[in-house]
Design an enzyme around this catalytic site. Structure first.
Site, PDB file in Angstrom:
ATOM      1  N   SER A 223       5.284  -0.009   1.279  1.00 24.97           N
ATOM      2  CA  SER A 223       6.184  -0.887   0.208  1.00 24.97           C
ATOM      3  C   SER A 223       6.542   1.784  -0.393  1.00 24.97           C
ATOM      4  O   SER A 223       6.456   2.471  -0.016  1.00 24.97           O
ATOM      5  CB  SER A 223       6.221  -0.815  -0.875  1.00 24.97           C
ATOM      6  OG  SER A 223       6.266  -0.277  -2.104  1.00 24.97           O
ATOM      7  N   TYR A 236      -0.264  -0.269  -8.312  1.00 28.44           N
ATOM      8  CA  TYR A 236      -0.027  -0.864  -6.638  1.00 28.44           C
ATOM      9  C   TYR A 236       0.466   0.655  -5.588  1.00 28.44           C
ATOM     10  O   TYR A 236       0.628  -0.061  -4.403  1.00 28.44           O
ATOM     11  CB  TYR A 236       1.887  -1.588  -7.024  1.00 28.44           C
ATOM     12  CG  TYR A 236       2.019  -2.463  -6.470  1.00 28.44           C
ATOM     13  CD1 TYR A 236       2.026  -3.360  -5.289  1.00 28.44           C
ATOM     14  CD2 TYR A 236       3.448  -1.628  -5.214  1.00 28.44           C
ATOM     15  CE1 TYR A 236       2.353  -4.069  -4.263  1.00 28.44           C
ATOM     16  CE2 TYR A 236       3.968  -2.460  -4.506  1.00 28.44           C
ATOM     17  CZ  TYR A 236       3.724  -3.675  -3.738  1.00 28.44           C
ATOM     18  OH  TYR A 236       4.097  -3.885  -2.601  1.00 28.44           O
TER      19      TYR A 236
END
Length: 388
Positions: A223, A236
């Site tokens: 990501s 995250y």
């Protein structure tokens, strides 16, 4: 001196003629979608040609232009793809999202696909059984349970005893909370690390001997949050940062073995629990119930609720067309020379350009404009502003 009478003019023309012929040969049977990418390279080449013609000796100018043209041919022209037949791929997180679509796509290309799901009775698992060929194997695996990973390893060994495992696609991921780093519970940090880092690392290590045996691939969906400090994504982003780092270390270490390692950096897509309102409500209630009272007082329940609403709005505007990510995964698996990093999705390259090459003050303001569009502030800061 007239440009037309320059002795280098004809030499430069010959370089362009050869470049054009090679482009025609390479693109004659390729996807027209590559043409816009090529134009991004050709326009700077024209400028370079002009500068070389004006300011460099003929021989040096021709060498410079030829080198640039050769680089563009290798960079922008279609990759040589390998055959899928006889190759097995293992994909994690196939209940929904990228994993589900990738399993179906690779199955149609002729791969033998081993797809892991959390629930064998999930709609995604049933859909794959219905759509895919008999070469698809669906197994249940929870990346937080070592016994599941060991079972997956044994199943994969038995199915790839003769061929080895061509590719592992690490797709499974988990995001439990959207909010300030101080407001994120330690259980949230650990939950993200258990799935996104430790679980992915464990399945990679478990299957690596099978990948090494056939000089295969490791493809990992990471990501942009793992490379840039996006507000509200501490848990995250930290787990994805650790994942990207260890995969890049694998890339270096596995080069002598002939194993290629790629990382996919997708833009914002509607995957996983994006649309699961019940999940986010549950996470919100859990957060409020476990925050220390002094922290809750400093930030205020209304601030926490507003940031959660902001996240939901981000989810609503996320892209639902997974094609850029699936195409990147496919290229990483099938290309003779896959890229080290794939930027999949519209404008995701802009995040990297701003984050890596512009002054920090500009990148900070840019990220704030994305994640703090409502100008919301914690309760204590609102009171402080009023006093001032």
């Amino acid at each position: 001196m007239e440009l037309a009478s320059s002795p280098s003019l004809w030499a430069h023309a010959v370089v362009w003629l050869l470049f054009s012929c090679l482009l025609f040969l390479r693109f004659s049977s390729s996807d027209m979608g590559l043409i816009p990418l090529l134009m991004l390279y050709v326009l700077p080449l024209v400028l370079l040609d002009w500068l070389c013609h004006l300011y460099l000796p003929v021989s040096l100018g021709i060498l410079c232009l030829s080198t640039a043209c050769w680089w563009v041919l290798g960079r922008a022209t279609p990759r040589k793809l390998l055959q899928a037949k006889g190759k097995t791929v293992f994909i994690t997180g196939c209940d929904t999202g990228f994993g589900n679509v990738a399993a179906h796509k690779l199955d149609t290309l002729g791969f033998s696909v081993i797809a892991s799901v959390l629930n064998l009775e999930s709609p995604g698992a049933k859909e794959l059984k219905k759509k895919c060929s008999e070469n698809l194997t669906i197994i249940q695996m929870d990346l937080t349970k070592p016994e599941d990973i060991q079972k997956a390893q044994q199943i994969t060994k038995s199915k790839t005893a003769q061929t080895g495992l061509w590719a592992l696609i690490n797709n499974a991921g988990y995001c439990a909370h959207y909010g300030d780093a101080e407001l994120s519970l330690m259980s949230t940090y650990r939950g993200c690390m258990e799935v996104n880092f430790f679980g992915t690392l464990e399945i990679t290590k478990a299957l690596l001997p099978l990948i090494r045996s056939c000089k295969g691939r490791i493809v990992t969906v990471s990501s942009p949050a793992g490379e840039h400090s996006f507000p509200f994504l501490a848990a995250y982003g930290s787990s994805k940062a650790a994942l990207s780092r260890v995969m890049d270390i694998f890339r270096h270490e596995l080069m002598p073995w002939g194993v290629k390692v790629s990382i996919i950096q997708p833009a914002s897509y509607k995957t996983g629990a994006h649309d699961n309102r019940a999940h986010w409500e549950s996470q919100h209630k859990k957060l409020l119930a476990n925050l220390p009272s002094e922290v809750l007082q400093a930030y205020g329940e209304e601030y926490i609720s507003e940031t959660q609403d902001l996240f939901k709005k981000h989810g609503d505007t996320a892209c639902s067309d997974f094609s850029p990510v699936i195409d990147s995964i496919t290229d990483a698996v099938l290309s003779e020379n896959p890229s080290v990093k794939y930027f999949a999705g519209k404008r995701v390259w802009l995040l990297y350009f701003i984050g890596n090459y512009l002054p920090q003050s500009i990148s900070d303001n840019f990220y704030k404009s994305i994640f703090l569009r409502n100008g919301i502030k914690p309760r204590a800061l609102q009171k402080q502003d009023k006093v001032e």
